[in-house]
Design a protein around this motif. Sequence first.
Motif, mmCIF file in Angstrom:
data_model
loop_
_atom_site.group_PDB
_atom_site.id
_atom_site.type_symbol
_atom_site.label_atom_id
_atom_site.label_comp_id
_atom_site.label_asym_id
_atom_site.label_seq_id
_atom_site.Cartn_x
_atom_site.Cartn_y
_atom_site.Cartn_z
ATOM 1 N N GLY A 158 0.826 -1.203 0.000
ATOM 2 C CA GLY A 158 0.000 0.000 0.000
ATOM 3 C C GLY A 158 0.860 1.254 0.000
ATOM 4 O O GLY A 158 2.076 1.188 0.230
ATOM 5 N N SER A 159 0.229 2.376 -0.265
ATOM 6 C CA SER A 159 0.955 3.655 -0.206
ATOM 7 C C SER A 159 1.444 3.904 1.205
ATOM 8 O O SER A 159 2.424 4.617 1.428
ATOM 9 C CB SER A 159 0.044 4.824 -0.581
ATOM 10 O OG SER A 159 -0.640 4.566 -1.754
ATOM 11 N N ASP A 160 0.742 3.327 2.165
ATOM 12 C CA ASP A 160 1.090 3.564 3.558
ATOM 13 C C ASP A 160 2.511 3.109 3.868
ATOM 14 O O ASP A 160 3.209 3.751 4.648
ATOM 15 C CB ASP A 160 0.094 2.848 4.479
ATOM 16 C CG ASP A 160 -1.321 3.382 4.303
ATOM 17 O OD1 ASP A 160 -1.483 4.455 3.685
ATOM 18 O OD2 ASP A 160 -2.268 2.728 4.770
ATOM 19 N N TYR A 216 -5.591 13.859 3.562
ATOM 20 C CA TYR A 216 -5.520 12.448 3.955
ATOM 21 C C TYR A 216 -4.891 12.313 5.355
ATOM 22 O O TYR A 216 -3.848 12.924 5.635
ATOM 23 C CB TYR A 216 -4.672 11.725 2.919
ATOM 24 C CG TYR A 216 -4.605 10.226 3.019
ATOM 25 C CD1 TYR A 216 -5.743 9.451 3.222
ATOM 26 C CD2 TYR A 216 -3.376 9.568 2.876
ATOM 27 C CE1 TYR A 216 -5.662 8.070 3.276
ATOM 28 C CE2 TYR A 216 -3.286 8.187 2.918
ATOM 29 C CZ TYR A 216 -4.434 7.441 3.130
ATOM 30 O OH TYR A 216 -4.346 6.079 3.177
ATOM 31 N N CYS A 249 -1.559 16.353 -1.555
ATOM 32 C CA CYS A 249 -2.435 15.286 -2.045
ATOM 33 C C CYS A 249 -3.241 15.845 -3.207
ATOM 34 O O CYS A 249 -3.982 16.814 -3.046
ATOM 35 C CB CYS A 249 -3.354 14.836 -0.909
ATOM 36 S SG CYS A 249 -4.289 13.347 -1.279
ATOM 37 N N ASN A 253 -7.844 14.078 -0.938
ATOM 38 C CA ASN A 253 -8.835 13.392 -0.122
ATOM 39 C C ASN A 253 -8.937 14.162 1.188
ATOM 40 O O ASN A 253 -7.892 14.390 1.803
ATOM 41 C CB ASN A 253 -8.337 11.960 0.135
ATOM 42 C CG ASN A 253 -9.316 11.118 0.906
ATOM 43 O OD1 ASN A 253 -10.400 11.566 1.248
ATOM 44 N ND2 ASN A 253 -8.925 9.893 1.190
ATOM 45 N N ASP A 280 0.845 12.908 -3.475
ATOM 46 C CA ASP A 280 0.055 11.677 -3.404
ATOM 47 C C ASP A 280 -1.006 11.701 -4.497
ATOM 48 O O ASP A 280 -1.945 12.493 -4.466
ATOM 49 C CB ASP A 280 -0.592 11.589 -2.008
ATOM 50 C CG ASP A 280 -1.302 10.261 -1.761
ATOM 51 O OD1 ASP A 280 -1.602 9.546 -2.738
ATOM 52 O OD2 ASP A 280 -1.558 9.949 -0.584
ATOM 53 N N ALA A 303 -3.120 9.144 -5.451
ATOM 54 C CA ALA A 303 -3.931 7.927 -5.347
ATOM 55 C C ALA A 303 -5.102 7.942 -6.339
ATOM 56 O O ALA A 303 -5.531 6.882 -6.814
ATOM 57 C CB ALA A 303 -4.463 7.783 -3.915
ATOM 58 N N TYR A 304 -5.582 9.145 -6.674
ATOM 59 C CA TYR A 304 -6.778 9.262 -7.533
ATOM 60 C C TYR A 304 -6.469 9.790 -8.921
ATOM 61 O O TYR A 304 -7.357 10.233 -9.632
ATOM 62 C CB TYR A 304 -7.814 10.154 -6.829
ATOM 63 C CG TYR A 304 -8.205 9.599 -5.490
ATOM 64 C CD1 TYR A 304 -9.127 8.557 -5.391
ATOM 65 C CD2 TYR A 304 -7.613 10.072 -4.316
ATOM 66 C CE1 TYR A 304 -9.452 8.010 -4.165
ATOM 67 C CE2 TYR A 304 -7.938 9.527 -3.082
ATOM 68 C CZ TYR A 304 -8.862 8.501 -3.021
ATOM 69 O OH TYR A 304 -9.186 7.956 -1.804
ATOM 70 N N THR A 317 -1.185 4.051 -6.399
ATOM 71 C CA THR A 317 -1.665 2.838 -5.742
ATOM 72 C C THR A 317 -2.553 2.061 -6.702
ATOM 73 O O THR A 317 -3.127 2.652 -7.622
ATOM 74 C CB THR A 317 -2.462 3.209 -4.473
ATOM 75 O OG1 THR A 317 -2.986 2.029 -3.883
ATOM 76 C CG2 THR A 317 -3.625 4.150 -4.782
ATOM 77 N N SER A 327 -5.072 0.594 -5.394
ATOM 78 C CA SER A 327 -6.265 0.447 -4.551
ATOM 79 C C SER A 327 -7.515 1.108 -5.134
ATOM 80 O O SER A 327 -8.623 0.743 -4.761
ATOM 81 C CB SER A 327 -6.021 1.056 -3.172
ATOM 82 O OG SER A 327 -5.044 0.311 -2.476
ATOM 83 N N LYS A 328 -7.355 2.104 -5.996
ATOM 84 C CA LYS A 328 -8.520 2.868 -6.437
ATOM 85 C C LYS A 328 -8.855 2.575 -7.898
ATOM 86 O O LYS A 328 -9.769 1.827 -8.183
ATOM 87 C CB LYS A 328 -8.278 4.370 -6.204
ATOM 88 C CG LYS A 328 -7.792 4.703 -4.792
ATOM 89 C CD LYS A 328 -8.861 4.512 -3.737
ATOM 90 C CE LYS A 328 -8.339 4.339 -2.316
ATOM 91 N NZ LYS A 328 -7.558 5.420 -1.744
ATOM 92 N N ARG A 388 -3.198 -4.775 -1.562
ATOM 93 C CA ARG A 388 -2.235 -3.867 -0.909
ATOM 94 C C ARG A 388 -0.991 -3.648 -1.766
ATOM 95 O O ARG A 388 0.100 -4.113 -1.444
ATOM 96 C CB ARG A 388 -1.811 -4.394 0.483
ATOM 97 C CG ARG A 388 -2.911 -4.818 1.403
ATOM 98 C CD ARG A 388 -3.931 -3.715 1.659
ATOM 99 N NE ARG A 388 -3.323 -2.510 2.178
ATOM 100 C CZ ARG A 388 -3.480 -1.290 1.621
ATOM 101 N NH1 ARG A 388 -4.230 -1.130 0.557
ATOM 102 N NH2 ARG A 388 -2.887 -0.246 2.132
HETATM 103 C C1 PLP Z 1 -6.915 5.596 -0.726
HETATM 104 C C2 PLP Z 1 -5.725 6.494 -0.598
HETATM 105 C C3 PLP Z 1 -4.447 5.968 -0.667
HETATM 106 C C4 PLP Z 1 -4.227 4.508 -0.893
HETATM 107 O O1 PLP Z 1 -3.572 3.910 0.106
HETATM 108 P P1 PLP Z 1 -3.163 2.375 -0.075
HETATM 109 O O2 PLP Z 1 -2.407 2.140 1.172
HETATM 110 O O3 PLP Z 1 -2.313 2.294 -1.309
HETATM 111 O O4 PLP Z 1 -4.425 1.580 -0.204
HETATM 112 C C5 PLP Z 1 -3.356 6.821 -0.604
HETATM 113 N N1 PLP Z 1 -3.533 8.141 -0.473
HETATM 114 C C6 PLP Z 1 -4.768 8.685 -0.417
HETATM 115 C C7 PLP Z 1 -4.903 10.150 -0.342
HETATM 116 C C8 PLP Z 1 -5.889 7.871 -0.450
HETATM 117 O O5 PLP Z 1 -7.099 8.430 -0.367
#
Ligand code: PLP
Length: 350
Positions: free
Chosen positions: A81-83, A108, A152, A156, A181, A183-184, A208, A210-211, A219
């Motif tokens: 994940g980005s985390d 975020y 970001c 978000n 970031d 992500a979107y 990521t 994830s989206k 992940r």
């Molecule tokens: C959903 C999101 C992520 C994604 O995080 P993952 O750990 O890759 O799932 C990252 N940054 C932002 C701003 C998000 O909203």
Amino acid sequence: MKKTNINSLVRENIRDLKPYRSARDDFDSGILLDANENSFGAPFSDELELNRYPMPYQEQLRDQIAAFRGVNRENIFVGVGSDEAIDLLFRIFCRPGKDRIIINPPTYGMYKVSANINDVPVDEVLLTESFQLQPEKILAAVQPETKMIFICSPNNPTANSMSVTDIAKVLEEFDGIVVVDEAYIDFSRQGSLANNIAEFPNLVVLQTLSKSFGLAGIRLGIALANAEVISYMMKVKAPYNVNKLTSQKALEGFANLDHVKKNIESIMEERERVIGKLVSNARVEKVFPTDANFVMFRIPDAEDVYRKLADEGVIIRYRGNEPHCENCLRLTIGTAAENDRFFAALENIE
Ligand SMILES: *Cc1c(COP(=O)(O)O)cnc(C)c1O
């Protein structure tokens, strides 16, 4: 092209770190009796050789991502994940209890959590009321200990993209790491800053699966940056951070890009329909512009609406406690049927 001395930004212990050498760094074929794996195999039928450790550096997956984003493998980090990428950046650049970061709320939540975990103080420079950056104020907030600025875009929970001119100003004038970031990004009308990593050695772009790829469950997070930053991330990460099940499904995602693109288009069409219905809803006071797969809107008694929607079985997110977000709710764009359920539930509550 900007000049940044990456080495001088890196914590001394990380610069001097001798990374763990995994068995697979030296040999990955032959009679493998080097890693204390179980040669008798997994306890079920298994095509992925799950009894063997995964590739530590995920060359194949990074090549796929590099080709997709128009950069080279050496510019790509993959993690849990980005985390994971966010946490690694703290561990590489910020001395606990000494160095600082800047974030731009409302944004975020993970940047601050990761900073807190790493004992790194956070300075906040609010976005404007229209949720844009304030580059002059950000630069004025920079202290000698400020090592990273998190941006970001699309943001978000507000869903808008940041002005590229503003981001470029921060990149040009700040002599630390700027994390953008994205992500979107695949839902945005604006292009990715991944195209600018050669120009800005201090730029780290986070993406990521994830989206837009619809793979939150596997992940897989991505960092795109110059080779020096990426090599530090590789050095500090856990040796086998990305597992075989994840990389297999990520590769399957890249083998089905047409499907990914079709889903993105469907989400963007639904986004327009949902915006239209929100705008024409008498109770909705404001619908904020979106470049993401969600939309933020303002409605009286938002927290109450949020709870009553949940009673109706429709779960969205209350964001009214964030700065400039009074009475705001964040709605993910679902399928047409899901979105219709949301609007029906909204009609049902008084
Ligand atoms: C959903 C999101 C992520 C994604 O995080 P993952 O750990 O890759 O799932 C990252 N940054 C932002 C701003 C998000 O909203």
